[in-house]
Enzyme design. Structure first.
Site, short mmCIF file in Angstrom:
data_model
loop_
_atom_site.label_atom_id
_atom_site.label_comp_id
_atom_site.label_asym_id
_atom_site.label_seq_id
_atom_site.Cartn_x
_atom_site.Cartn_y
_atom_site.Cartn_z
N GLU A 131 0.84 -1.20 0.00
CA GLU A 131 0.00 0.00 0.00
C GLU A 131 0.88 1.26 0.00
O GLU A 131 0.54 2.26 -0.63
CB GLU A 131 -0.92 0.03 1.22
CG GLU A 131 -2.05 -0.98 1.18
CD GLU A 131 -3.10 -0.67 0.11
OE1 GLU A 131 -2.73 -0.58 -1.07
OE2 GLU A 131 -4.27 -0.53 0.47
N THR A 184 -5.93 7.34 -4.64
CA THR A 184 -5.92 7.39 -3.17
C THR A 184 -4.95 8.46 -2.67
O THR A 184 -5.25 9.20 -1.73
CB THR A 184 -5.54 6.00 -2.60
OG1 THR A 184 -6.53 5.08 -3.04
CG2 THR A 184 -5.50 6.01 -1.09
N1 HSE Z 1 -8.30 4.55 4.51
C1 HSE Z 1 -7.83 4.74 3.16
C2 HSE Z 1 -8.22 6.15 2.73
C3 HSE Z 1 -8.47 3.73 2.26
O1 HSE Z 1 -9.38 6.50 2.92
O2 HSE Z 1 -7.37 6.87 2.20
C4 HSE Z 1 -8.08 3.84 0.81
O3 HSE Z 1 -8.76 2.85 0.08
#
Ligand code: HSE
Length: 309
Positions: A131, A184
């Protein structure tokens, strides 16, 4: 010992409204498939990626799958050449945990291929590293439910403390993925760096309420708790039709609805499969009116993580 392995890893819904970076659940489909084959090359190579329209890097130092596999082999002192074949069966930048599915599939597959030297909980930090490569932040709310299945709470990141929550048997997710891309990394950068004390109190109450509601199958409590005062007001601006979709889902009987991960996908939770299916039809209809293509998925909260196929 195996010479090759093929693994499926599921899509996941992160945040689940109030639980930014700390709540997530797995769904049955979509998901990613990876095939790993031992080679005599002495190095980790990406042979083929399909389903990504050329968007993902083939450089083994930049791709989430190869980075995760290289770190695993290096930490364990294993000098094994690996050829990677990745089939992206889910959209990128969708908010459905696409990069997480690839990372989870990769670490689960390499561990199995090498005779399972690590336990499942020891694989999680590797998937989180994937990630970091994908979006700059090693958040666990997609990879943890992806790896363990079910509904997961990340109580703490340092030290890592992940808890799989019991959920009511009749809990269904409807997902809609409008065909627009939200990265993201960008969706994290636009967030406020500080929040008010008052907002933190409201948000904590909802997280606690949602967890209590899940554990006691109290659907009213689940529904009252599914509100996000911190992230949704900012990120929803990036998602056309967001308010219409959410309102429609709630009117049709959803317990709650929100942005799936960092968006643009939207999810709704219901305690009735028929309602979930009807919500899916309505979500698509709304996006058709917006002239935006979309696809929908209806799934129970899946208790399954990755599996060998
Ligand atoms: N918690 C992360 C965000 C998840 O909201 O940036 C990304 O899929």
């Amino acid at each position: 010992m195996r010479e090759s392995i093929k693994v499926f890893a599921p899509a996941t819904v992160a945040n689940v409204t109030c639980g930014f970076d700390i709540l997530g659940f797995a769904v049955d489909q979509p998901g990613d498939e990876i095939m790993l084959r031992k080679s005599n090359s002495g190095s980790v190579n990406i042979i083929q990626i399909t389903g990504d329209e050329g968007a993902l890097p083939l450089d083994p130092d930049k791709n989430t799958c190869s980075v995760v596999i290289k770190k695993f082999l290096s930490d364990l002192g294993l000098e094994q050449g690996i050829d990677i074949f990745l089939d992206k069966k889910m959209p990128l930048g969708s908010g459905l945990g696409s990069s997480a599915a690839s990372s989870v599939a990769a670490i689960f597959a390499i561990n199995e291929l090498m005779g399972s030297p690590l336990r499942l909980d020891e694989l999680l930090p590797y998937a989180m590293e994937g990630e970091r490569v994908a979006c700059g932040a090693a958040h666990a709310d997609n990879v943890a439910p992806g790896l363990y299945g079910g509904f997961v709470l990340i109580r703490s990141y340092d030290p890592l403390d992940v808890i799989k929550l019991k959920t009511p048997e009749h809990l269904f997710a409807t997902l809609v993925h409008p065909h627009i891309e939200v990265k993201t990394k960008d969706a994290r950068e636009i967030l406020r760096k500080q929040i008010y004390f008052k907002e933190s109190v409201k948000q904590s109450g909802n997280v606690a309420g949602l967890i209590a509601g899940l554990l006691t199958s109290d659907f009213g409590l689940i529904s009252r708790s599914m509100h996000d005062y911190i992230v949704e007001p900012i990120r929803s601006i990036l998602i056309p039709g967001y308010n219409e979709i959410k309102e429609a889902a709630m009117e049709m009987g959803a317990l709650g609805a929100g942005i799936s991960g960092s968006g643009p996908s939207i999810f709704a939770l219901s305690n009735d499969k028929d309602i979930s299916k009807k919500i899916a039809v309505e979500m698509r209809r709304i996006y058709t009116n917006f002239n935006i293509e979309s696809e929908t998925y209806v799934s129970r909260i899946s208790q399954n993580g990755p599996r060998i196929i």
